[in-house]
Scaffold this motif. Sequence first.
Motif, PDB file in Angstrom:
ATOM      1  N   GLY A   1      -7.229  12.417 -17.313  1.00  0.00           N
ATOM      2  CA  GLY A   1      -6.353  13.243 -17.725  1.00  0.00           C
ATOM      3  C   GLY A   1      -5.380  13.885 -16.851  1.00  0.00           C
ATOM      4  N   ASN A   2      -5.711  13.752 -15.495  1.00  0.00           N
ATOM      5  CA  ASN A   2      -4.812  14.390 -14.365  1.00  0.00           C
ATOM      6  C   ASN A   2      -4.445  13.348 -13.484  1.00  0.00           C
ATOM      7  OD1 ASN A   2      -5.501  17.211 -15.227  1.00  0.00           O
ATOM      8  ND2 ASN A   2      -7.374  17.006 -14.716  1.00  0.00           N
ATOM      9  N   TRP A   3      -4.066  11.968 -14.286  1.00  0.00           N
ATOM     10  CA  TRP A   3      -3.707  10.964 -13.312  1.00  0.00           C
ATOM     11  C   TRP A   3      -2.612  11.426 -12.515  1.00  0.00           C
ATOM     12  CZ3 TRP A   3      -5.686   7.064 -11.232  1.00  0.00           C
ATOM     13  CH2 TRP A   3      -5.282   6.130 -10.735  1.00  0.00           C
ATOM     14  N   LYS A   4      -1.395  11.907 -12.710  1.00  0.00           N
ATOM     15  CA  LYS A   4      -0.659  12.218 -12.020  1.00  0.00           C
ATOM     16  C   LYS A   4      -1.014  13.005 -10.466  1.00  0.00           C
ATOM     17  CE  LYS A   4       3.152  12.098 -15.140  1.00  0.00           C
ATOM     18  NZ  LYS A   4       4.306  12.834 -15.744  1.00  0.00           N
ATOM     19  N   GLN A   5      -1.877  13.930 -10.766  1.00  0.00           N
ATOM     20  CA  GLN A   5      -2.429  14.497  -9.682  1.00  0.00           C
ATOM     21  C   GLN A   5      -3.066  13.760  -8.642  1.00  0.00           C
ATOM     22  OE1 GLN A   5      -4.276  17.489 -12.168  1.00  0.00           O
ATOM     23  NE2 GLN A   5      -2.489  18.897 -11.898  1.00  0.00           N
ATOM     24  N   PHE A   6      -4.053  12.696  -9.428  1.00  0.00           N
ATOM     25  CA  PHE A   6      -5.064  12.026  -8.442  1.00  0.00           C
ATOM     26  C   PHE A   6      -4.179  10.628  -7.843  1.00  0.00           C
ATOM     27  CE2 PHE A   6      -8.332  14.355 -10.828  1.00  0.00           C
ATOM     28  CZ  PHE A   6      -9.202  14.633  -9.863  1.00  0.00           C
ATOM     29  N   LYS A   7      -3.213  10.228  -8.564  1.00  0.00           N
ATOM     30  CA  LYS A   7      -2.451   8.987  -8.157  1.00  0.00           C
ATOM     31  C   LYS A   7      -2.139   8.862  -6.737  1.00  0.00           C
ATOM     32  CE  LYS A   7       1.680   8.337 -10.170  1.00  0.00           C
ATOM     33  NZ  LYS A   7       2.977   7.632 -10.476  1.00  0.00           N
ATOM     34  N   GLY A   8      -1.738  10.009  -5.964  1.00  0.00           N
ATOM     35  CA  GLY A   8      -1.698  10.136  -4.645  1.00  0.00           C
ATOM     36  C   GLY A   8      -2.893   9.816  -3.881  1.00  0.00           C
ATOM     37  N   THR A   9      -3.962  10.466  -4.188  1.00  0.00           N
ATOM     38  CA  THR A   9      -5.239  10.258  -3.650  1.00  0.00           C
ATOM     39  C   THR A   9      -5.768   8.815  -3.804  1.00  0.00           C
ATOM     40  OG1 THR A   9      -5.714  12.565  -4.447  1.00  0.00           O
ATOM     41  CG2 THR A   9      -7.604  11.168  -3.631  1.00  0.00           C
ATOM     42  N   VAL A  10      -5.345   8.246  -5.019  1.00  0.00           N
ATOM     43  CA  VAL A  10      -6.034   6.862  -5.066  1.00  0.00           C
ATOM     44  C   VAL A  10      -4.939   5.898  -4.372  1.00  0.00           C
ATOM     45  CG1 VAL A  10      -5.989   4.936  -6.814  1.00  0.00           C
ATOM     46  CG2 VAL A  10      -6.643   7.332  -7.432  1.00  0.00           C
ATOM     47  N   LYS A  11      -3.720   6.178  -4.260  1.00  0.00           N
ATOM     48  CA  LYS A  11      -2.856   5.424  -3.408  1.00  0.00           C
ATOM     49  C   LYS A  11      -3.267   5.435  -1.998  1.00  0.00           C
ATOM     50  CE  LYS A  11       1.079   3.317  -2.333  1.00  0.00           C
ATOM     51  NZ  LYS A  11       1.391   2.062  -2.577  1.00  0.00           N
ATOM     52  N   ALA A  12      -3.750   6.823  -1.469  1.00  0.00           N
ATOM     53  CA  ALA A  12      -4.162   6.999  -0.151  1.00  0.00           C
ATOM     54  C   ALA A  12      -5.368   5.904   0.210  1.00  0.00           C
ATOM     55  CB  ALA A  12      -4.374   8.258   0.420  1.00  0.00           C
ATOM     56  N   ARG A  13      -6.454   6.116  -0.672  1.00  0.00           N
ATOM     57  CA  ARG A  13      -7.535   5.311  -0.609  1.00  0.00           C
ATOM     58  C   ARG A  13      -7.604   3.650  -0.704  1.00  0.00           C
ATOM     59  NH1 ARG A  13     -10.981   2.219   0.121  1.00  0.00           N
ATOM     60  NH2 ARG A  13     -13.042   2.248  -0.412  1.00  0.00           N
ATOM     61  N   TRP A  14      -6.443   3.492  -1.627  1.00  0.00           N
ATOM     62  CA  TRP A  14      -6.176   2.039  -1.953  1.00  0.00           C
ATOM     63  C   TRP A  14      -4.814   1.932  -1.901  1.00  0.00           C
ATOM     64  CZ3 TRP A  14      -9.790   4.438  -5.531  1.00  0.00           C
ATOM     65  CH2 TRP A  14     -11.144   4.300  -5.309  1.00  0.00           C
ATOM     66  N   GLY A  15      -4.275   1.417  -0.504  1.00  0.00           N
ATOM     67  CA  GLY A  15      -3.056   1.461  -0.324  1.00  0.00           C
ATOM     68  C   GLY A  15      -2.380   0.237  -0.627  1.00  0.00           C
ATOM     69  N   LYS A  16      -3.126  -0.680  -0.739  1.00  0.00           N
ATOM     70  CA  LYS A  16      -2.693  -2.091  -1.322  1.00  0.00           C
ATOM     71  C   LYS A  16      -2.012  -2.023  -2.749  1.00  0.00           C
ATOM     72  CE  LYS A  16      -5.013  -5.248   1.606  1.00  0.00           C
ATOM     73  NZ  LYS A  16      -5.917  -6.410   1.767  1.00  0.00           N
ATOM     74  N   LEU A  17      -2.331  -1.052  -3.501  1.00  0.00           N
ATOM     75  CA  LEU A  17      -2.023  -0.786  -4.693  1.00  0.00           C
ATOM     76  C   LEU A  17      -0.420  -0.216  -4.939  1.00  0.00           C
ATOM     77  CD1 LEU A  17      -5.174   0.755  -6.415  1.00  0.00           C
ATOM     78  CD2 LEU A  17      -4.347  -1.694  -6.443  1.00  0.00           C
TER      79      LEU A  17
END
Length: 66
Positions: free
Chosen positions: A8-24
């Motif tokens: 539901g809050n993907w736009k807010q979590f997207k940066g955190t996910v990118k930081a964790r899995w930088g190859k994405l």
Amino acid sequence: MNWDTVEGNWKQFKGTVKARWGKLTDDELDVIAGKRMELSGRIQAAYGLTKEQAERQIERFEILHK
């Protein structure tokens, strides 16, 4: 944390996910759009992990970001 919160809050979590899995890539993150199974599959492909390994990483991510 409930995964529905992430989705539901993907736009807010997207940066955190990118930081964790930088190859994405940003395009992949847009396609994932908070869908857990899609994230798992993309992590498997990008990092050469098994489904179980990817799921464990996602579970740890959930615990850390409560």
